[in-house]
Design an enzyme around this catalytic site. Sequence first.
Site, mmCIF file in Angstrom:
data_model
loop_
_atom_site.group_PDB
_atom_site.id
_atom_site.type_symbol
_atom_site.label_atom_id
_atom_site.label_comp_id
_atom_site.label_asym_id
_atom_site.label_seq_id
_atom_site.Cartn_x
_atom_site.Cartn_y
_atom_site.Cartn_z
ATOM 1 N N ASP A 144 -0.863 1.559 -4.061
ATOM 2 C CA ASP A 144 -1.674 0.593 -4.805
ATOM 3 C C ASP A 144 -2.999 1.169 -5.289
ATOM 4 O O ASP A 144 -3.862 0.428 -5.756
ATOM 5 C CB ASP A 144 -1.915 -0.666 -3.954
ATOM 6 C CG ASP A 144 -2.665 -0.373 -2.680
ATOM 7 O OD1 ASP A 144 -2.534 0.747 -2.145
ATOM 8 O OD2 ASP A 144 -3.401 -1.255 -2.195
ATOM 9 N N ASP A 161 -5.629 2.655 -3.785
ATOM 10 C CA ASP A 161 -6.932 2.591 -3.120
ATOM 11 C C ASP A 161 -7.197 3.780 -2.200
ATOM 12 O O ASP A 161 -8.321 4.006 -1.791
ATOM 13 C CB ASP A 161 -7.131 1.255 -2.386
ATOM 14 C CG ASP A 161 -6.042 0.952 -1.381
ATOM 15 O OD1 ASP A 161 -5.147 1.800 -1.183
ATOM 16 O OD2 ASP A 161 -6.080 -0.150 -0.785
ATOM 17 N N ARG A 162 -6.176 4.547 -1.881
ATOM 18 C CA ARG A 162 -6.407 5.721 -1.018
ATOM 19 C C ARG A 162 -6.524 6.984 -1.859
ATOM 20 O O ARG A 162 -6.077 7.022 -2.997
ATOM 21 C CB ARG A 162 -5.233 5.901 -0.051
ATOM 22 C CG ARG A 162 -5.089 4.758 0.907
ATOM 23 C CD ARG A 162 -3.998 5.059 1.911
ATOM 24 N NE ARG A 162 -3.949 3.985 2.894
ATOM 25 C CZ ARG A 162 -3.526 4.144 4.139
ATOM 26 N NH1 ARG A 162 -3.090 5.323 4.544
ATOM 27 N NH2 ARG A 162 -3.513 3.128 4.974
ATOM 28 N N ASP A 192 -2.328 6.501 -3.448
ATOM 29 C CA ASP A 192 -1.177 5.866 -2.796
ATOM 30 C C ASP A 192 -0.537 4.773 -3.656
ATOM 31 O O ASP A 192 -0.862 4.623 -4.830
ATOM 32 C CB ASP A 192 -1.600 5.288 -1.441
ATOM 33 C CG ASP A 192 -2.546 4.114 -1.603
ATOM 34 O OD1 ASP A 192 -3.282 4.077 -2.599
ATOM 35 O OD2 ASP A 192 -2.538 3.215 -0.740
ATOM 36 N N LYS A 230 -11.447 -0.067 -1.237
ATOM 37 C CA LYS A 230 -11.526 1.376 -1.379
ATOM 38 C C LYS A 230 -10.869 1.749 -2.696
ATOM 39 O O LYS A 230 -10.094 0.973 -3.251
ATOM 40 C CB LYS A 230 -10.879 2.077 -0.203
ATOM 41 C CG LYS A 230 -9.453 1.692 0.108
ATOM 42 C CD LYS A 230 -9.068 2.311 1.441
ATOM 43 C CE LYS A 230 -7.626 2.061 1.803
ATOM 44 N NZ LYS A 230 -7.408 0.749 2.432
ATOM 45 N N SER A 283 0.792 -1.219 0.000
ATOM 46 C CA SER A 283 0.000 0.000 0.000
ATOM 47 C C SER A 283 0.832 1.279 0.000
ATOM 48 O O SER A 283 1.629 1.503 -0.890
ATOM 49 C CB SER A 283 -0.941 -0.041 1.194
ATOM 50 O OG SER A 283 -1.842 1.014 1.122
ATOM 51 N N HIS A 284 0.681 2.055 1.059
ATOM 52 C CA HIS A 284 1.317 3.380 1.141
ATOM 53 C C HIS A 284 2.720 3.291 1.745
ATOM 54 O O HIS A 284 3.365 4.316 1.925
ATOM 55 C CB HIS A 284 0.452 4.285 2.009
ATOM 56 C CG HIS A 284 0.144 3.636 3.327
ATOM 57 N ND1 HIS A 284 -0.720 2.568 3.433
ATOM 58 C CD2 HIS A 284 0.628 3.852 4.551
ATOM 59 C CE1 HIS A 284 -0.759 2.172 4.679
ATOM 60 N NE2 HIS A 284 0.054 2.929 5.396
HETATM 61 C C1 G16 Z 1 -5.311 -0.655 5.208
HETATM 62 C C2 G16 Z 1 -6.717 -1.123 5.367
HETATM 63 C C3 G16 Z 1 -7.588 -0.008 5.837
HETATM 64 C C4 G16 Z 1 -7.007 0.603 7.105
HETATM 65 C C5 G16 Z 1 -5.581 1.026 6.875
HETATM 66 C C6 G16 Z 1 -4.897 1.493 8.141
HETATM 67 O O1 G16 Z 1 -5.259 0.272 4.181
HETATM 68 O O2 G16 Z 1 -7.238 -1.638 4.160
HETATM 69 O O3 G16 Z 1 -8.852 -0.527 6.076
HETATM 70 O O4 G16 Z 1 -7.764 1.701 7.501
HETATM 71 O O5 G16 Z 1 -4.847 -0.062 6.396
HETATM 72 O O6 G16 Z 1 -4.865 0.431 9.024
HETATM 73 P P1 G16 Z 1 -4.046 0.517 10.366
HETATM 74 O O7 G16 Z 1 -4.615 1.695 11.115
HETATM 75 O O8 G16 Z 1 -4.279 -0.786 11.043
HETATM 76 O O9 G16 Z 1 -2.601 0.780 10.008
HETATM 77 P P2 G16 Z 1 -4.137 0.179 3.069
HETATM 78 O O10 G16 Z 1 -4.371 1.371 2.197
HETATM 79 O O11 G16 Z 1 -2.839 0.239 3.833
HETATM 80 O O12 G16 Z 1 -4.356 -1.125 2.415
#
Ligand code: G16
Length: 544
Positions: A279, A281-282, A277, A376, A113-114
């Site tokens: 991937d 999705d954000r 971000d 997302k 992800s990010h």
């Molecule tokens: C993932 C999850 C999201 C979550 C985020 C932060 O996002 O898919 O649902 O809100 O992590 O999670 P945490 O607070 O546990 O670090 P992504 O964009 O990283 O896949």
Amino acid sequence: MTIQTIKTTPYGDQKPGTSGLRKRVTVFSQPNYVENFVQSIFDSLEDFAGKVLVIGGDGRFYNDVAIQKAIRIAAANGFGKVLVGQNGILSTPAASNIIRHYKALGGLVLSASHNPGGPEGDFGIKYNIGNGGPAPEKITEAVYARSKVIDSYKTVDAGDIDLAAVGTQKVGDMVVEVIDPVADYARLMETLFDFEAIRGLFASGFRMTFDAMSAVTGPYAHAILEGILGAPKGTVVNGTPSPSFNNGHPDPNLVYCKDMYDLLMTPEGPDFGAASDGDGDRNLIIGKNRFVTPSDSLALLAANAHLAPGYKGGIAGIARSMPTSAAADRVAEKLGIEMHETPTGWKFFGNLLDASRVTICGEESAGTGSNHVREKDGLWAVLLWLNIVAVRKQSVDEIVRDHWATYGRNYYTRHDYEEVDAGIANKLVDDLRAALPGLPGQILGDDLQVAYADDFTYHDPVDGSTSAKQGIRIGFTDGSRIVLRLSGTGTVGATLRLYLERYEAADGRHDLDTQLALAPLIALADQLAGVRQRTGRQEPSVIT
Ligand code: G16
């Protein structure tokens, strides 16, 4: 082609977190690490012989290596077909769409992800089920249990697939189809939004900047914004995916997109700024002179979704993660639709979306999406915003102010303390949890009366499952909240997240500085949890 059964020994640390398994590349590149995890996923599934599996990732370092391994393991395990994005690329929402569109059994989404990429950065693997969404806890728990005892995996002695060549190839008996990563996604977006209106917006001189952060959304944004919608060339910046994200941190927040924020705050800056971000999705949304918090964005998108053709019949309900502000709750109340509060993690929205209980979901962590996929979706949020701006013929700032004047404003911030010693962070949370029963009824800080104090437990209304210990909530009678939880996506030490929220009514003051508006609550949270004293940190690593 021969199927080989290779002996292996388990790793003890393959427990999927909030969103799949995320670790340093150096961890993933240990012998058989990927193989063990992928085989553990397949061992936790049923009836996959001959079925279709989707594989794609955000193009980060190690993506190609892991994809080739996964393809060979899928072939040896008896999958009928793998659909893989060209050059191994599929944004997370696009992967979700491909799984749904082609009725695949599921998919492997390779991303951290990010989180930063590169040889010293992070990597990740997540399994998504046939509805296109992240596997629910019962599957991730089965995968973890299997990974702890796995003693062999299956693979084939085949060479690498040519990931650059769109078309069909074979690995043993299994077909591998390399597909255009953008086309199906772009077609889906066209069914949801008023592309004519958005084209008109750009034609009228509306100026936008979209920062793809050298990550996966570059090809999607070039094709959709500059190609189909006619935004001027140069609207998309950092639009070429790089395995190390050009040594950047592909997290679309005010720290890593500070230059864009600064530009949007100047008179000569564009009308609209957005970013996505690693991937895809954000999303980050900034209008001229107006940053839109993700929690507000969720509420605004839900309140205005009917302006887009895909949602013109109205929305069935809204869901938000527990730490996300309650701004969306006020919209749901006014619309007379269902509102759900779920634990952090997109996987918890899947059942509600599948049961048509909700149409739009969102999280404070810069994620919003709808029932069009089961992830997302960063570009989706950007396009819905553009659709709304085009139809309302107002600036982002005007739309946000109108919203607050109708519903009131939920001042909201998140303070992250990253890479904290895990022992200290766990003890801090345990001690606060132990103090919760004594809090209700107490008057604290600036005359704030505690209405409730608990560790959030979610009861899924669709399948009846329960998820406990999802974060500490301290709610006050005036609607203010303090929430504290440990991140499930960090890869080093613990990340402590402190979420703070205060409601200001429709006729109240909406122009305060967010940190100042929340200062008493921030001080109170520190007093209750002892974050600074216990961690030795004088300030958060990131404020969003
Ligand atoms: C993932 C999850 C999201 C979550 C985020 C932060 O996002 O898919 O649902 O809100 O992590 O999670 P945490 O607070 O546990 O670090 P992504 O964009 O990283 O896949």
